[in-house]
Write a protein that holds these residues in place. Sequence first.
Motif, PDB file in Angstrom:
ATOM      1  N   ILE A   1       0.834  -1.210   0.000  1.00 44.43           N
ATOM      2  CA  ILE A   1       0.000   0.000   0.000  1.00 44.43           C
ATOM      3  C   ILE A   1       0.865   1.256   0.000  1.00 44.43           C
ATOM      4  CG2 ILE A   1      -1.733   1.294   1.302  1.00 44.43           C
ATOM      5  CD1 ILE A   1      -2.702  -1.411   2.416  1.00 44.43           C
ATOM      6  N   ILE A   2       1.974   1.221   0.745  1.00 45.71           N
ATOM      7  CA  ILE A   2       2.876   2.367   0.886  1.00 45.71           C
ATOM      8  C   ILE A   2       4.266   1.955   0.439  1.00 45.71           C
ATOM      9  CG2 ILE A   2       3.933   3.981   2.533  1.00 45.71           C
ATOM     10  CD1 ILE A   2       1.458   3.696   4.291  1.00 45.71           C
ATOM     11  N   ASP A   3       4.948   2.862  -0.251  1.00 44.37           N
ATOM     12  CA  ASP A   3       6.352   2.652  -0.636  1.00 44.37           C
ATOM     13  C   ASP A   3       7.211   2.858   0.613  1.00 44.37           C
ATOM     14  OD1 ASP A   3       8.821   2.486  -1.828  1.00 44.37           O
ATOM     15  OD2 ASP A   3       8.657   4.386  -2.925  1.00 44.37           O
ATOM     16  N   ILE A   4       7.828   1.781   1.102  1.00 46.30           N
ATOM     17  CA  ILE A   4       8.552   1.829   2.375  1.00 46.30           C
ATOM     18  C   ILE A   4      10.000   1.404   2.174  1.00 46.30           C
ATOM     19  CG2 ILE A   4       8.692   0.958   4.735  1.00 46.30           C
ATOM     20  CD1 ILE A   4       5.699   0.307   4.584  1.00 46.30           C
ATOM     21  N   ASP A   5      10.931   2.264   2.624  1.00 42.50           N
ATOM     22  CA  ASP A   5      12.353   1.910   2.714  1.00 42.50           C
ATOM     23  C   ASP A   5      12.678   1.676   4.180  1.00 42.50           C
ATOM     24  OD1 ASP A   5      12.627   2.246   0.021  1.00 42.50           O
ATOM     25  OD2 ASP A   5      13.688   4.163   0.139  1.00 42.50           O
ATOM     26  N   TYR A   6      13.286   0.535   4.483  1.00 40.19           N
ATOM     27  CA  TYR A   6      13.614   0.184   5.867  1.00 40.19           C
ATOM     28  C   TYR A   6      15.124   0.060   6.010  1.00 40.19           C
ATOM     29  CZ  TYR A   6      13.947  -2.696  10.130  1.00 40.19           C
ATOM     30  OH  TYR A   6      14.274  -3.190  11.362  1.00 40.19           O
ATOM     31  N   HIS A   7      15.675   0.781   6.999  1.00 40.13           N
ATOM     32  CA  HIS A   7      17.117   0.771   7.229  1.00 40.13           C
ATOM     33  C   HIS A   7      17.375   0.459   8.703  1.00 40.13           C
ATOM     34  CE1 HIS A   7      17.872   2.727   3.315  1.00 40.13           C
ATOM     35  NE2 HIS A   7      16.752   3.409   3.588  1.00 40.13           N
ATOM     36  N   TRP A   8      18.126  -0.627   8.956  1.00 37.97           N
ATOM     37  CA  TRP A   8      18.512  -0.987  10.316  1.00 37.97           C
ATOM     38  C   TRP A   8      19.963  -0.583  10.536  1.00 37.97           C
ATOM     39  CZ3 TRP A   8      22.099  -3.550  13.185  1.00 37.97           C
ATOM     40  CH2 TRP A   8      21.758  -3.919  14.489  1.00 37.97           C
ATOM     41  N   ASN A   9      20.236   0.086  11.657  1.00 36.43           N
ATOM     42  CA  ASN A   9      21.597   0.509  11.992  1.00 36.43           C
ATOM     43  C   ASN A   9      21.887   0.169  13.444  1.00 36.43           C
ATOM     44  OD1 ASN A   9      22.262   2.351   9.502  1.00 36.43           O
ATOM     45  ND2 ASN A   9      20.242   2.995  10.200  1.00 36.43           N
ATOM     46  N   GLU A  10      23.167   0.090  13.771  1.00 39.37           N
ATOM     47  CA  GLU A  10      23.539  -0.023  15.181  1.00 39.37           C
ATOM     48  C   GLU A  10      23.007   1.200  15.932  1.00 39.37           C
ATOM     49  OE1 GLU A  10      24.960  -2.465  16.713  1.00 39.37           O
ATOM     50  OE2 GLU A  10      25.513  -3.701  14.971  1.00 39.37           O
ATOM     51  N   ASN A  11      22.685   1.010  17.193  1.00 33.96           N
ATOM     52  CA  ASN A  11      22.065   2.075  17.979  1.00 33.96           C
ATOM     53  C   ASN A  11      22.953   3.321  18.039  1.00 33.96           C
ATOM     54  OD1 ASN A  11      21.614   3.350  20.982  1.00 33.96           O
ATOM     55  ND2 ASN A  11      19.721   2.672  20.043  1.00 33.96           N
ATOM     56  N   GLN A  12      22.388   4.458  17.586  1.00 34.36           N
ATOM     57  CA  GLN A  12      23.087   5.743  17.615  1.00 34.36           C
ATOM     58  C   GLN A  12      22.287   6.806  18.349  1.00 34.36           C
ATOM     59  OE1 GLN A  12      25.225   6.520  13.564  1.00 34.36           O
ATOM     60  NE2 GLN A  12      23.285   5.533  13.038  1.00 34.36           N
ATOM     61  N   HIS A  13      21.072   6.467  18.745  1.00 34.57           N
ATOM     62  CA  HIS A  13      20.111   7.363  19.383  1.00 34.57           C
ATOM     63  C   HIS A  13      19.421   8.249  18.340  1.00 34.57           C
ATOM     64  CE1 HIS A  13      21.012   6.122  23.459  1.00 34.57           C
ATOM     65  NE2 HIS A  13      22.280   6.117  23.130  1.00 34.57           N
ATOM     66  N   LYS A  14      18.272   8.739  18.727  1.00 34.61           N
ATOM     67  CA  LYS A  14      17.359   9.402  17.794  1.00 34.61           C
ATOM     68  C   LYS A  14      17.987  10.602  17.085  1.00 34.61           C
ATOM     69  CE  LYS A  14      12.820  11.645  17.616  1.00 34.61           C
ATOM     70  NZ  LYS A  14      11.626  12.051  18.409  1.00 34.61           N
ATOM     71  N   PHE A  15      18.737  11.412  17.815  1.00 34.63           N
ATOM     72  CA  PHE A  15      19.303  12.638  17.253  1.00 34.63           C
ATOM     73  C   PHE A  15      20.104  12.349  15.987  1.00 34.63           C
ATOM     74  CE2 PHE A  15      22.547  16.092  17.253  1.00 34.63           C
ATOM     75  CZ  PHE A  15      21.701  17.181  17.245  1.00 34.63           C
ATOM     76  N   ILE A  16      20.961  11.338  16.032  1.00 30.59           N
ATOM     77  CA  ILE A  16      21.782  10.968  14.886  1.00 30.59           C
ATOM     78  C   ILE A  16      20.937  10.272  13.829  1.00 30.59           C
ATOM     79  CG2 ILE A  16      23.783   9.632  14.117  1.00 30.59           C
ATOM     80  CD1 ILE A  16      24.567  11.884  15.980  1.00 30.59           C
TER      81      ILE A  16
END
Length: 305
Positions: free
Chosen positions: A59-74
Motif C-alpha cells: 500500500i505504501i512505498d517503504i524503505d527500511y534501514h537498520w543501523n547499530e544504535n546511535q540514538h534518535k538525534f543521529i
Amino acid sequence: MRETKITIVTPTYNRAHTLPRVYDSLKNQTFKDFKWIIMDDGSTDNTNEIVSQFQSEGIIDIDYHWNENQHKFITVFEGIKKVQSKYFVIYDSDDSYPANALEILYNEAEKISDQDQFISVMGLSQFENGELVGDKYPNEGFDGTILEMRYKYKVRGDKNGMFITKTYQRLLEKFDYSIYKNKGYIPQSVFFNTYDAKGIKTRFINKVVRNYHLDEDDKQSVSNTRWSGKNTYGLMEGYKSFLNSYGKQLYKYPKALIRNIVGYHLYGILNKKGISELNNGLKYFKVLSLMIYPLSVIYTKLKTS
C-alpha cells in the motif's frame, strides 16, 4: 523513476508495538504521493517483521534501514540525508496523524513563494480526546521564527509540521552532528536553534496535523525518560545551544535568558562540571553566568534533594 512529493522519516527503537498505529494513519492519508523511510536505531524486538508485513501489503512505498544504535538525534539526520523529495516530515514511531495532515501541510507549503527563506510549515498537535496540546498561534498564524513563537507570543506545547528539503539539507551540511555520537539523548533543538537564530522562517498555521499519544507506561518513550540521569548531558547541550545560537537576541527576553542559564548550570552540575568549564562553553553571557551560578547551585540542591 518519478520522485514522490513528500518523504516521511520515522526513527524507531523497539517500537514494534506502536508502529502499526503510525502505519494505519498513513494508509488513511488523503494525500497519497509520499514514501516512508523507517530508520531503525538498532531495535532488538520484532520491528523488522512488522515492517516486512507493512511492505508485503504494497500500500505504501517503504524503505527500511537498520543501523547499530546511535540514538534518535543521529538517526533522524541520517534519514533526512536520504530524502530526495521536495518536502519531508519527521513522524515519530508512537504517534498518529489526522487523515488530512499531509494534504494540509503540502498545500500550505506550496503557497510559500520564497522557499529559500523558509524551512518549515508548523501546525498544531492534539491529544487523543481532541484537546489541543498547548496553545494556538496568534493572528490566525504567522511567518516568523521559533524564538518569536515561544517567547514573543508565548505559545506553548509540542508542535509538528513539514520541512522544505533543500533548505534543511543545505543547513544540515554545515552542522557537525558526529560530535554527539554515543552521547545518548540529544534534543533536536540543538540543531534547530542554529538555523532559527539566523532568521530562517517557519510558517505557523492553526491546523491540527498530529495526534499526540502519551503512552505513559511505555518505557521506550523519550517523553517518559528524558529527565532521567542518563539524559542530563543532552539537556545540558540543549541549554548551551540555545544560549550560544541566539546570543544577544535573548536580551529581548530576560526571563528566558536567565532561565536557560540556570538550566545550563543545573545539568552542567549534574554532569560534574564546574563553573570554569561551563563558562568556557559559552560564547556570550559569561559575566552573567558567574553572577547567577551561586543561585543555580542552590536551585540544583533543591531539585535533587
